[in-house]
Design a protein around this motif. Structure first.
Motif, PDB file in Angstrom:
ATOM      1  N   PHE A 162       2.165  20.716   3.923  1.00 33.53           N
ATOM      2  CA  PHE A 162       1.392  19.537   4.313  1.00 33.53           C
ATOM      3  C   PHE A 162       1.174  18.604   3.121  1.00 33.53           C
ATOM      4  CE2 PHE A 162      -2.821  20.961   2.785  1.00 33.53           C
ATOM      5  CZ  PHE A 162      -3.495  19.753   2.657  1.00 33.53           C
ATOM      6  N   VAL A 163       1.186  19.143   1.893  1.00 32.53           N
ATOM      7  CA  VAL A 163       1.132  18.268   0.721  1.00 32.53           C
ATOM      8  C   VAL A 163       2.408  17.450   0.611  1.00 32.53           C
ATOM      9  CG1 VAL A 163       1.043  18.211  -1.783  1.00 32.53           C
ATOM     10  CG2 VAL A 163      -0.492  19.724  -0.523  1.00 32.53           C
ATOM     11  N   LEU A 164       3.550  18.101   0.858  1.00 34.43           N
ATOM     12  CA  LEU A 164       4.812  17.357   0.847  1.00 34.43           C
ATOM     13  C   LEU A 164       4.830  16.303   1.941  1.00 34.43           C
ATOM     14  CD1 LEU A 164       7.363  20.256   0.199  1.00 34.43           C
ATOM     15  CD2 LEU A 164       6.549  18.526  -1.431  1.00 34.43           C
ATOM     16  N   ARG A 165       4.244  16.650   3.073  1.00 33.79           N
ATOM     17  CA  ARG A 165       4.177  15.671   4.157  1.00 33.79           C
ATOM     18  C   ARG A 165       3.339  14.461   3.744  1.00 33.79           C
ATOM     19  NH1 ARG A 165       1.074  16.495   9.831  1.00 33.79           N
ATOM     20  NH2 ARG A 165       2.089  14.867  11.030  1.00 33.79           N
ATOM     21  N   TYR A 166       2.246  14.713   3.031  1.00 34.23           N
ATOM     22  CA  TYR A 166       1.433  13.610   2.535  1.00 34.23           C
ATOM     23  C   TYR A 166       2.225  12.756   1.547  1.00 34.23           C
ATOM     24  CZ  TYR A 166      -1.800  11.180  -0.526  1.00 34.23           C
ATOM     25  OH  TYR A 166      -2.414  10.232  -1.289  1.00 34.23           O
ATOM     26  N   LEU A 167       2.947  13.404   0.642  1.00 35.97           N
ATOM     27  CA  LEU A 167       3.720  12.652  -0.344  1.00 35.97           C
ATOM     28  C   LEU A 167       4.810  11.811   0.317  1.00 35.97           C
ATOM     29  CD1 LEU A 167       4.103  15.366  -3.130  1.00 35.97           C
ATOM     30  CD2 LEU A 167       2.531  13.406  -3.084  1.00 35.97           C
ATOM     31  N   LYS A 168       5.314  12.280   1.454  1.00 38.33           N
ATOM     32  CA  LYS A 168       6.311  11.509   2.183  1.00 38.33           C
ATOM     33  C   LYS A 168       5.685  10.347   2.934  1.00 38.33           C
ATOM     34  CE  LYS A 168       9.611  11.869   6.004  1.00 38.33           C
ATOM     35  NZ  LYS A 168      10.198  12.783   7.031  1.00 38.33           N
ATOM     36  N   THR A 169       4.497  10.546   3.451  1.00 34.70           N
ATOM     37  CA  THR A 169       3.853   9.548   4.303  1.00 34.70           C
ATOM     38  C   THR A 169       3.123   8.488   3.491  1.00 34.70           C
ATOM     39  OG1 THR A 169       3.536  11.248   5.978  1.00 34.70           O
ATOM     40  CG2 THR A 169       2.226   9.251   6.202  1.00 34.70           C
ATOM     41  N   ALA A 170       2.497   8.869   2.399  1.00 37.14           N
ATOM     42  CA  ALA A 170       1.629   7.957   1.654  1.00 37.14           C
ATOM     43  C   ALA A 170       2.338   6.674   1.221  1.00 37.14           C
ATOM     44  CB  ALA A 170       1.031   8.680   0.450  1.00 37.14           C
ATOM     45  N   PRO A 171       3.569   6.722   0.684  1.00 40.78           N
ATOM     46  CA  PRO A 171       4.218   5.457   0.305  1.00 40.78           C
ATOM     47  C   PRO A 171       4.424   4.511   1.486  1.00 40.78           C
ATOM     48  CG  PRO A 171       5.322   7.321  -0.735  1.00 40.78           C
ATOM     49  CD  PRO A 171       4.371   7.894   0.256  1.00 40.78           C
ATOM     50  N   LEU A 172       4.728   5.055   2.672  1.00 42.74           N
ATOM     51  CA  LEU A 172       4.899   4.197   3.843  1.00 42.74           C
ATOM     52  C   LEU A 172       3.580   3.538   4.229  1.00 42.74           C
ATOM     53  CD1 LEU A 172       7.150   6.551   6.002  1.00 42.74           C
ATOM     54  CD2 LEU A 172       7.883   4.540   4.718  1.00 42.74           C
ATOM     55  N   LEU A 173       2.521   4.331   4.232  1.00 42.90           N
ATOM     56  CA  LEU A 173       1.214   3.772   4.553  1.00 42.90           C
ATOM     57  C   LEU A 173       0.814   2.711   3.543  1.00 42.90           C
ATOM     58  CD1 LEU A 173      -0.689   7.058   5.461  1.00 42.90           C
ATOM     59  CD2 LEU A 173       0.144   5.333   7.043  1.00 42.90           C
ATOM     60  N   LEU A 247     -11.462  -5.045  -2.452  1.00 40.45           N
ATOM     61  CA  LEU A 247     -10.135  -4.808  -1.876  1.00 40.45           C
ATOM     62  C   LEU A 247      -9.364  -3.788  -2.694  1.00 40.45           C
ATOM     63  CD1 LEU A 247      -9.122  -8.462  -0.937  1.00 40.45           C
ATOM     64  CD2 LEU A 247     -10.117  -6.699   0.521  1.00 40.45           C
ATOM     65  N   ALA A 248      -9.525  -3.824  -4.010  1.00 38.30           N
ATOM     66  CA  ALA A 248      -8.854  -2.829  -4.851  1.00 38.30           C
ATOM     67  C   ALA A 248      -9.377  -1.429  -4.544  1.00 38.30           C
ATOM     68  CB  ALA A 248      -9.057  -3.173  -6.324  1.00 38.30           C
ATOM     69  N   ASN A 249     -10.682  -1.287  -4.435  1.00 33.18           N
ATOM     70  CA  ASN A 249     -11.261   0.010  -4.078  1.00 33.18           C
ATOM     71  C   ASN A 249     -10.775   0.476  -2.716  1.00 33.18           C
ATOM     72  OD1 ASN A 249     -13.608   1.234  -5.891  1.00 33.18           O
ATOM     73  ND2 ASN A 249     -13.640  -0.995  -6.122  1.00 33.18           N
ATOM     74  N   ASP A 250     -10.763  -0.429  -1.754  1.00 32.43           N
ATOM     75  CA  ASP A 250     -10.384  -0.057  -0.402  1.00 32.43           C
ATOM     76  C   ASP A 250      -8.948   0.441  -0.339  1.00 32.43           C
ATOM     77  OD1 ASP A 250     -11.281  -0.219   2.522  1.00 32.43           O
ATOM     78  OD2 ASP A 250      -9.372  -1.275   2.567  1.00 32.43           O
ATOM     79  N   LEU A 251      -8.038  -0.225  -1.055  1.00 34.39           N
ATOM     80  CA  LEU A 251      -6.646   0.218  -1.052  1.00 34.39           C
ATOM     81  C   LEU A 251      -6.495   1.566  -1.739  1.00 34.39           C
ATOM     82  CD1 LEU A 251      -3.770  -0.795  -0.212  1.00 34.39           C
ATOM     83  CD2 LEU A 251      -3.487  -1.472  -2.598  1.00 34.39           C
ATOM     84  N   GLN A 252      -7.189   1.760  -2.831  1.00 36.98           N
ATOM     85  CA  GLN A 252      -7.096   3.029  -3.544  1.00 36.98           C
ATOM     86  C   GLN A 252      -7.648   4.181  -2.711  1.00 36.98           C
ATOM     87  OE1 GLN A 252      -9.303   1.858  -6.999  1.00 36.98           O
ATOM     88  NE2 GLN A 252      -7.730   0.404  -7.655  1.00 36.98           N
ATOM     89  N   LEU A 253      -8.763   3.962  -2.049  1.00 34.93           N
ATOM     90  CA  LEU A 253      -9.337   5.010  -1.212  1.00 34.93           C
ATOM     91  C   LEU A 253      -8.493   5.237   0.036  1.00 34.93           C
ATOM     92  CD1 LEU A 253     -13.101   4.022  -1.534  1.00 34.93           C
ATOM     93  CD2 LEU A 253     -11.882   5.827  -2.754  1.00 34.93           C
ATOM     94  N   PHE A 254      -7.921   4.175   0.569  1.00 35.92           N
ATOM     95  CA  PHE A 254      -7.027   4.302   1.721  1.00 35.92           C
ATOM     96  C   PHE A 254      -5.828   5.184   1.399  1.00 35.92           C
ATOM     97  CE2 PHE A 254      -3.218   2.785   3.903  1.00 35.92           C
ATOM     98  CZ  PHE A 254      -3.591   2.894   5.226  1.00 35.92           C
ATOM     99  N   LEU A 255      -5.325   5.083   0.174  1.00 37.63           N
ATOM    100  CA  LEU A 255      -4.181   5.886  -0.224  1.00 37.63           C
ATOM    101  C   LEU A 255      -4.536   7.363  -0.281  1.00 37.63           C
ATOM    102  CD1 LEU A 255      -1.237   5.910  -1.158  1.00 37.63           C
ATOM    103  CD2 LEU A 255      -2.044   5.534  -3.492  1.00 37.63           C
ATOM    104  N   ALA A 256      -5.778   7.693  -0.619  1.00 37.19           N
ATOM    105  CA  ALA A 256      -6.185   9.098  -0.714  1.00 37.19           C
ATOM    106  C   ALA A 256      -6.576   9.682   0.631  1.00 37.19           C
ATOM    107  CB  ALA A 256      -7.349   9.237  -1.700  1.00 37.19           C
ATOM    108  N   ALA A 257      -6.955   8.840   1.578  1.00 35.24           N
ATOM    109  CA  ALA A 257      -7.500   9.325   2.846  1.00 35.24           C
ATOM    110  C   ALA A 257      -6.555  10.227   3.628  1.00 35.24           C
ATOM    111  CB  ALA A 257      -7.939   8.139   3.709  1.00 35.24           C
ATOM    112  N   PRO A 258      -5.232   9.925   3.755  1.00 32.23           N
ATOM    113  CA  PRO A 258      -4.363  10.791   4.571  1.00 32.23           C
ATOM    114  C   PRO A 258      -4.332  12.239   4.118  1.00 32.23           C
ATOM    115  CG  PRO A 258      -3.269   8.704   4.139  1.00 32.23           C
ATOM    116  CD  PRO A 258      -4.507   8.724   3.286  1.00 32.23           C
ATOM    117  N   LEU A 259      -4.532  12.486   2.840  1.00 32.85           N
ATOM    118  CA  LEU A 259      -4.522  13.871   2.365  1.00 32.85           C
ATOM    119  C   LEU A 259      -5.617  14.684   3.060  1.00 32.85           C
ATOM    120  CD1 LEU A 259      -3.373  15.948   0.374  1.00 32.85           C
ATOM    121  CD2 LEU A 259      -5.051  15.146  -1.296  1.00 32.85           C
ATOM    122  N   PHE A 260      -6.797  14.137   3.183  1.00 28.70           N
ATOM    123  CA  PHE A 260      -7.896  14.839   3.831  1.00 28.70           C
ATOM    124  C   PHE A 260      -7.705  14.885   5.349  1.00 28.70           C
ATOM    125  CE2 PHE A 260      -9.492  13.102  -0.147  1.00 28.70           C
ATOM    126  CZ  PHE A 260     -10.047  14.225  -0.723  1.00 28.70           C
TER     127      PHE A 260
END
Length: 630
Positions: A162-173, A247-260
């Motif tokens: 599931f970590v690999l899945r996150y690494l695959k998905t995060a760049p698209l998001l 907006l910078a905070n929101d994008l950074q937190l958005f990038l971390a959210a899929p992992l959880f």
């Protein structure tokens, strides 16, 4: 004549066995016509998409529509009131920057800001935490519904999987999020940087030189969404387009959210624990930094509040608290616990337990908002002064100041989460009705543009004054209401000219997230929706739940409400699913039985969903089942 007769006989004679048929003139003409048709189709398709993307009528109809998820409409009210609160705080801040001719009527110890009602000016900082909470909730709601199998991992998948899945998905998001919010963001920044300084003049207009000088040096930090981290050790007002740190905070937190979220859908209990641990760690870090560095969030505390603004206020590890509580709220909503009340055993409707939760939540929010009234009873400190050395600033004991600074933000997000829970589960009907009124829906959809534009309106408004401001409650109220009206009107123009059209074009030419196919079947979308995965969390943010998911049989299409013959009669030869040539209109007169069938028409059109939607009688590839936009 003899040669002509011989040629005619040869042409009439049957070809020898195995001889391929000659390519006649008809075939050549057909091939040429096919090439021309393809070229015409490409040109016509782009024109159609361009017309549809800038269809102001369809955008306005979409803007005023009310979402179908009734239990989530309370978020619209929260977003609108939070946006108005942000404008209130920035209005008084810009006026103070110009200075008042009667400072004793506005500043402590006897001015308006020392009153109970005056605490609303300073508590506007908590509205940003409300945005983070709503953003975290909507990310869970949108992403969970768009992942295959509802986001659940394959049986037997390991933690590494599931970590690999996150690494695959995060760049698209991240890529789609960037495409979604950057065009209106950059449009507003360029207006602030290059155009707004030309709109006025006066004795205070020189302050624009400071703003434009920052953007001359630091515009690239905004484009890369790192303006909350670089330059280091500066306050939020020392960056280009100073309020865009959000907006910078929101994008950074958005990038971390899929992992959880991935962790939660695979192992719900561990996902909840991990998210709660992150929220607790964020609160603990903020408390430790507050006590270690002697920080204060009381506005008139001189060096102590300056250090708070520099080292803590705009940092993602401080803002993660509100976002993580929003994630927890979203995880509770999408799970089986809330609909069946197995998690929190409260009966629907009014009950004593629900009344207790509502009372506690409102009491916490009121305490956080009005408690500093006791602190603002002395003259304000200058920037180089400190309440610990001079008799200025906060009248509180330093221990009280540190405690309020450390724990007011966690208390605020927990109280707001309690309000959201009661509204979403129907356990506070009166409050939910107030926050879910239809008037909030269009304003909430414009909140992202309003957040971008409101500092431009405020600074242009007040920096063009020719003398210091004389404060009175009436003149301030009139100026504030006028600024709000102009801000949302300008946000509407930004949405119609930049935000909505570019989102629509991006959805056509970038398509869905190909690596994230949603569930198939009746009523399911073909791809993950671009707009759904980039919720309007900025004030960029977040719409009502219906903007993320249309239930079966309900369309959120750009064209769903268009009149049948809005764009002409289509191609001449096509009918049903034909391929007639000659039609150059975007789509024909459609008698759609399904709400989104208007996108799947050809010729004189009876739209169909099987082979894509038509443009001038020639089928174009289907990109999304409903081509709706946020």
């Amino acid at each position: 004549e003899k040669k002509a007769e011989d040629d005619a006989e040869a042409a009439a004679a049957p070809p020898p066995p195995g001889t391929p048929p000659p390519r006649g003139d008809a075939a050549a003409v057909g091939a040429e016509a096919s090439a021309e048709e393809e070229e015409e189709k490409e040109r016509g398709g782009f024109r159609c998409h361009l017309l549809q993307a800038f269809d102001a009528r369809a955008h306005l109809q979409r803007l005023v529509s009310v979402g179908s998820k009734a239990e989530l409409r309370c978020l619209d009210g929260i977003r609108v009131w939070s946006m108005l609160w942000v404008v209130l705080g920035h209005t008084i801040a810009v006026q103070s920057n110009i200075s008042f001719s009667n400072p004793e009527d506005i500043f402590p110890p006897k001015g308006a800001t020392a009153s109970w009602l005056g605490q609303l000016f300073f508590a506007a900082r908590f509205a940003v935490d409300s945005f983070f909470l709503v953003s975290g909730f909507l990310v869970v709601y949108a992403l969970k519904r768009r992942l295959p199998g509802g986001g659940a991992a394959a049986p037997g998948s390991s933690a590494i999987g599931f970590v690999l899945r996150y690494l695959k998905t995060a760049p698209l998001l991240l890529a789609h999020r960037f495409v979604r919010i950057t065009p209106p963001y950059m449009a507003a920044l360029v207006f602030w940087w290059k155009i707004a300084p030309l709109l006025g003049r006066g004795p205070f207009w020189f302050k624009w030189q400071y703003f434009t000088g920052l953007c001359d040096r630091l515009w690239w930090t905004n484009l890369l969404y790192v303006n909350n981290l670089y330059p280091e050790n500066v306050s939020e007002t020392e960056g280009c387009f100073y309020h865009s740190w959000y907006l910078a905070n929101d994008l950074q937190l958005f990038l971390a959210a899929p992992l959880f979220i991935f962790w939660f859908v695979q192992h719900p209990r561990w996902g909840l624990r991990a998210t709660a641990l992150v929220a607790a760690a964020s609160a603990a870090h903020s408390a430790f930094a507050t006590y270690a560095q002697g920080l204060s969030m009381n506005t008139f505390d001189g060096t102590e509040v300056s250090k708070y603004s520099t080292h803590l206020y705009t940092k993602p590890w401080n803002r993660m608290l509100g976002y993580a509580v929003g994630l927890l709220l979203g995880m509770g909503y999408i799970s089986k616990w809330w609909p069946t009340t197995r998690f929190i055993m409260l009966p629907p409707g009014r009950s004593s337990a629900a009344s207790c939760i509502l009372g506690a939540s409102v009491a916490v929010l009121a305490f956080v908002t009005f408690a500093p009234h006791a602190a603002y009873q002395r003259l304000p400190c200058l920037y180089e002064e400190s309440p610990g050395r001079e008799r200025c600033g906060s009248a509180w004991d330093p221990a009280y100041t540190r405690a309020y600074t450390a724990f007011s933000r966690p208390l605020w997000v927990c109280g707001l989460a309690g309000v959201c829970f009661l509204c979403m589960t129907g356990r506070s009907p009166t409050l939910n009705h107030f926050l879910s009124m239809p008037i909030y829906a269009p304003l909430a959809r414009l909140s992202f543009g309003a957040y971008l534009i409101h500092p431009i309106v405020i600074n242009t408004w007040f920096l063009s004054d020719t003398m210091k401001i004389r404060f009175s409650a009436l003149t301030f109220a009139m100026a504030y209401i006028s600024i709000c009206v102009v801000t949302f009107a300008a946000a509407l123009l930004l949405a119609l000219l930049v935000e909505f059209p570019l989102v629509a074009l991006a959805k056509v030419y970038l398509g869905g997230l190909r690596g994230l196919r949603g569930p198939r079947g009746k009523g399911a979308r073909s791809d993950v929706d671009l707009a759904a995965l980039v919720p309007r969390s900025t004030p960029d943010s977040p719409p009502d739940g219906a903007e993320f998911a249309a239930p079966p049989g309900e369309s959120l299409s750009l064209l769903a409400h268009a009149p049948p013959a809005a764009y002409g009669a289509g191609g001449g030869g096509g009918h049903g699913h034909g391929r007639g040539r000659g039609g150059r209109d975007c789509y024909g007169a459609v008698e759609a039985q399904e709400p989104s069938a208007a996108l799947y028409s050809s010729g004189h059109g009876h739209g169909h969903r099987g082979g894509g939607y038509q443009s001038g009688g020639a089928a174009l590839p289907r990109t999304s089942e409903s081509f709706h936009h946020e």
